[in-house]
Design a protein around this motif. Sequence first.
Motif, PDB file in Angstrom:
ATOM      1  N   TRP A  12       0.843  -1.225   0.000  1.00 38.31           N
ATOM      2  CA  TRP A  12       0.000   0.000   0.000  1.00 38.31           C
ATOM      3  C   TRP A  12       0.871   1.265   0.000  1.00 38.31           C
ATOM      4  N   ARG A  13       2.059   1.175   0.617  1.00 35.49           N
ATOM      5  CA  ARG A  13       2.934   2.352   0.728  1.00 35.49           C
ATOM      6  C   ARG A  13       3.366   2.820  -0.657  1.00 35.49           C
ATOM      7  N   ILE A  14       3.245   4.101  -0.884  1.00 36.98           N
ATOM      8  CA  ILE A  14       3.766   4.710  -2.107  1.00 36.98           C
ATOM      9  C   ILE A  14       4.529   5.980  -1.699  1.00 36.98           C
ATOM     10  N   ALA A  15       5.406   6.405  -2.594  1.00 33.54           N
ATOM     11  CA  ALA A  15       6.119   7.662  -2.329  1.00 33.54           C
ATOM     12  C   ALA A  15       5.179   8.808  -2.699  1.00 33.54           C
ATOM     13  N   VAL A  16       4.564   9.385  -1.697  1.00 35.72           N
ATOM     14  CA  VAL A  16       3.520  10.389  -1.941  1.00 35.72           C
ATOM     15  C   VAL A  16       4.143  11.747  -2.291  1.00 35.72           C
ATOM     16  N   LYS A  17       3.634  12.337  -3.352  1.00 40.57           N
ATOM     17  CA  LYS A  17       4.128  13.660  -3.767  1.00 40.57           C
ATOM     18  C   LYS A  17       3.295  14.766  -3.120  1.00 40.57           C
ATOM     19  N   THR A  18       1.968  14.600  -3.173  1.00 39.49           N
ATOM     20  CA  THR A  18       1.075  15.624  -2.616  1.00 39.49           C
ATOM     21  C   THR A  18       0.209  15.015  -1.525  1.00 39.49           C
ATOM     22  N   THR A  68      14.557  20.434  -4.970  1.00 42.48           N
ATOM     23  CA  THR A  68      13.669  20.258  -6.117  1.00 42.48           C
ATOM     24  C   THR A  68      12.780  19.016  -5.974  1.00 42.48           C
ATOM     25  N   GLY A  69      13.292  17.994  -5.256  1.00 40.66           N
ATOM     26  CA  GLY A  69      12.532  16.741  -5.136  1.00 40.66           C
ATOM     27  C   GLY A  69      11.487  16.765  -4.035  1.00 40.66           C
ATOM     28  N   ALA A  70      11.322  17.915  -3.364  1.00 39.57           N
ATOM     29  CA  ALA A  70      10.397  17.919  -2.215  1.00 39.57           C
ATOM     30  C   ALA A  70       9.451  19.102  -2.244  1.00 39.57           C
ATOM     31  N   ARG A  72       6.294  19.729  -3.450  1.00 45.01           N
ATOM     32  CA  ARG A  72       4.900  19.579  -3.002  1.00 45.01           C
ATOM     33  C   ARG A  72       4.827  18.975  -1.614  1.00 45.01           C
ATOM     34  N   GLN A  73       5.816  18.097  -1.311  1.00 44.13           N
ATOM     35  CA  GLN A  73       5.802  17.481   0.027  1.00 44.13           C
ATOM     36  C   GLN A  73       6.013  18.546   1.101  1.00 44.13           C
ATOM     37  N   LEU A  74       6.941  19.484   0.846  1.00 41.18           N
ATOM     38  CA  LEU A  74       7.194  20.528   1.852  1.00 41.18           C
ATOM     39  C   LEU A  74       5.961  21.403   2.066  1.00 41.18           C
ATOM     40  N   CYS A 161       7.071   9.829   2.189  1.00 39.93           N
ATOM     41  CA  CYS A 161       7.926   9.894   0.994  1.00 39.93           C
ATOM     42  C   CYS A 161       9.369  10.102   1.446  1.00 39.93           C
ATOM     43  N   PRO A 162      10.278   9.208   1.012  1.00 44.18           N
ATOM     44  CA  PRO A 162      11.698   9.450   1.298  1.00 44.18           C
ATOM     45  C   PRO A 162      12.205  10.499   0.313  1.00 44.18           C
ATOM     46  N   ILE A 163      13.108  11.353   0.740  1.00 43.77           N
ATOM     47  CA  ILE A 163      13.538  12.449  -0.138  1.00 43.77           C
ATOM     48  C   ILE A 163      15.055  12.643  -0.146  1.00 43.77           C
ATOM     49  N   GLU A 164      15.591  12.519  -1.352  1.00 47.39           N
ATOM     50  CA  GLU A 164      17.021  12.784  -1.565  1.00 47.39           C
ATOM     51  C   GLU A 164      17.222  13.928  -2.539  1.00 47.39           C
ATOM     52  N   GLY A 165      16.132  14.451  -3.070  1.00 43.99           N
ATOM     53  CA  GLY A 165      16.220  15.484  -4.096  1.00 43.99           C
ATOM     54  C   GLY A 165      16.436  16.867  -3.506  1.00 43.99           C
ATOM     55  N   PHE A 166      17.637  17.090  -2.956  1.00 47.37           N
ATOM     56  CA  PHE A 166      17.958  18.402  -2.378  1.00 47.37           C
ATOM     57  C   PHE A 166      19.469  18.578  -2.356  1.00 47.37           C
ATOM     58  N   SER A 204      -1.127   0.043 -10.098  1.00 46.11           N
ATOM     59  CA  SER A 204      -0.673  -0.746  -8.947  1.00 46.11           C
ATOM     60  C   SER A 204       0.855  -0.830  -8.970  1.00 46.11           C
ATOM     61  N   LYS A 205       1.416  -1.204  -7.852  1.00 43.22           N
ATOM     62  CA  LYS A 205       2.868  -1.203  -7.687  1.00 43.22           C
ATOM     63  C   LYS A 205       3.539  -2.212  -8.614  1.00 43.22           C
ATOM     64  N   ILE A 206       4.596  -1.789  -9.264  1.00 42.74           N
ATOM     65  CA  ILE A 206       5.340  -2.696 -10.151  1.00 42.74           C
ATOM     66  C   ILE A 206       6.722  -2.910  -9.554  1.00 42.74           C
ATOM     67  N   ARG A 207       7.119  -4.178  -9.453  1.00 44.27           N
ATOM     68  CA  ARG A 207       8.454  -4.488  -8.930  1.00 44.27           C
ATOM     69  C   ARG A 207       9.056  -5.644  -9.728  1.00 44.27           C
ATOM     70  N   ARG A 208      10.397  -5.791  -9.674  1.00 47.42           N
ATOM     71  CA  ARG A 208      11.032  -6.972 -10.245  1.00 47.42           C
ATOM     72  C   ARG A 208      10.474  -8.208  -9.537  1.00 47.42           C
TER      73      ARG A 208
HETATM   74  C1  LIG Z   1      16.552   7.173  -1.045  1.00 45.83           C
HETATM   75  C2  LIG Z   1      15.335   7.641  -1.793  1.00 45.83           C
HETATM   76  C3  LIG Z   1      15.257   8.956  -2.231  1.00 45.83           C
HETATM   77  C4  LIG Z   1      14.120   9.412  -2.871  1.00 45.83           C
HETATM   78  N1  LIG Z   1      14.019  10.743  -3.191  1.00 45.83           N
HETATM   79  C5  LIG Z   1      12.849  11.221  -3.666  1.00 45.83           C
HETATM   80  C6  LIG Z   1      12.679  12.617  -3.853  1.00 45.83           C
HETATM   81  O1  LIG Z   1      13.571  13.436  -3.629  1.00 45.83           O
HETATM   82  N2  LIG Z   1      11.472  13.058  -4.275  1.00 45.83           N
HETATM   83  C7  LIG Z   1      10.433  12.198  -4.544  1.00 45.83           C
HETATM   84  O2  LIG Z   1       9.352  12.665  -4.914  1.00 45.83           O
HETATM   85  N3  LIG Z   1      10.577  10.856  -4.402  1.00 45.83           N
HETATM   86  C8  LIG Z   1      11.748  10.345  -3.955  1.00 45.83           C
HETATM   87  N4  LIG Z   1      11.895   8.993  -3.751  1.00 45.83           N
HETATM   88  C9  LIG Z   1      10.768   8.098  -4.043  1.00 45.83           C
HETATM   89  C10 LIG Z   1      11.045   7.123  -5.202  1.00 45.83           C
HETATM   90  O3  LIG Z   1      10.984   7.800  -6.408  1.00 45.83           O
HETATM   91  C11 LIG Z   1      10.030   5.984  -5.106  1.00 45.83           C
HETATM   92  O4  LIG Z   1      10.192   5.328  -3.885  1.00 45.83           O
HETATM   93  C12 LIG Z   1      10.166   4.966  -6.249  1.00 45.83           C
HETATM   94  O5  LIG Z   1       9.890   5.573  -7.493  1.00 45.83           O
HETATM   95  C13 LIG Z   1       9.247   3.765  -6.072  1.00 45.83           C
HETATM   96  O6  LIG Z   1       7.900   4.171  -5.937  1.00 45.83           O
HETATM   97  P1  LIG Z   1       7.018   3.800  -4.641  1.00 45.83           P
HETATM   98  O7  LIG Z   1       7.831   4.206  -3.433  1.00 45.83           O
HETATM   99  O8  LIG Z   1       5.783   4.641  -4.786  1.00 45.83           O
HETATM  100  O9  LIG Z   1       6.753   2.346  -4.649  1.00 45.83           O
HETATM  101  C14 LIG Z   1      13.045   8.516  -3.136  1.00 45.83           C
HETATM  102  C15 LIG Z   1      13.155   7.180  -2.723  1.00 45.83           C
HETATM  103  C16 LIG Z   1      14.266   6.759  -2.051  1.00 45.83           C
HETATM  104  C17 LIG Z   1      14.321   5.346  -1.544  1.00 45.83           C
END
Ligand SMILES: Cc1cc2nc3c(=O)[nH]c(=O)nc-3n(C[C@H](O)[C@H](O)[C@H](O)COP(=O)(O)O)c2cc1C
Length: 217
Positions: A12-18, A68-70, A72-74, A161-166, A204-208
């Motif tokens: 169910w977990r997704i990386a939420v943008k908004t 830049t990667g955060a 909408r989340q911020l 949402c995990p964020i490294e885009g900074f 739906s979630k796609i993975r290897r």
């Molecule tokens: C270490 C790490 C850094 C990430 N950085 C960003 C980010 O800066 N901004 C963002 O929107 N998503 C970020 N993501 C989310 C990924 O894009 C996302 O987890 C991946 O596309 C898989 O999608 P899901 O988490 O929805 O299953 C990051 C994920 C990880 C694990």
Amino acid sequence: MESSKILDSAIWRIAVKTFDTGRKISKTDFATLLDIARYSPSSFGLEPWKIIVVQDEKIRSKIAECATGAQRQLETASHFVVFTVTTDLEPTSDYFKHICFDIKKMNADAYSEFISKFAAFQKEKTDLTDFRKRIDWAGKQAYIVLGNMMLAASIMGIDSCPIEGFFPSLVESVLHENGIIDSKKEHIVVMGAFGYRQNDPEHSKIRRSFDEVVCFI
Ligand SMILES: Cc1cc2nc3c(=O)[nH]c(=O)nc-3n(C[C@H](O)[C@H](O)[C@H](O)COP(=O)(O)O)c2cc1C
């Protein structure tokens, strides 16, 4: 808790943008996530991280200027977290002594045994003499903390949402200028947003496949 339910939460977990700005995580639920973070494992039990919960809107928008990667989340997350790590990891450093004496309550003999083990580990495994390697070593551990928080959150029905885009050095400057961190000793490694999704995902979630990822020997 049934294992299938935990798996359902992980899927169910997704990386939420908004996030839904109308919904805030309760104080109790967020405190639980922070406690889960605190109980995470760390190499030698040094807990080299700090967790900064950024709720101040002005600071959030300053961080957004260098993230830049955060964007909408911020703007929308109920709770936004910045993970810093310390590079003050010499066995004689204030931080190291604090962990050994104040937290682990070691006596002088235990401390000296501990630091000789740590010195051997540094030499053999990680070469922590290098500043960049120290940040990476401590940072890897902060990622475990964030991972634990995100899985626990999903089990609780909370999004993340995990964020490294900074740009770490720019975000460090923002926090340093606002008296939140000492950028000489504390370094930002990763950030995380928490809240409730605004929309369900379209796909739906796609993975290897399992067999591509896992191998038993
Ligand atoms: C270490 C790490 C850094 C990430 N950085 C960003 C980010 O800066 N901004 C963002 O929107 N998503 C970020 N993501 C989310 C990924 O894009 C996302 O987890 C991946 O596309 C898989 O999608 P899901 O988490 O929805 O299953 C990051 C994920 C990880 C694990």
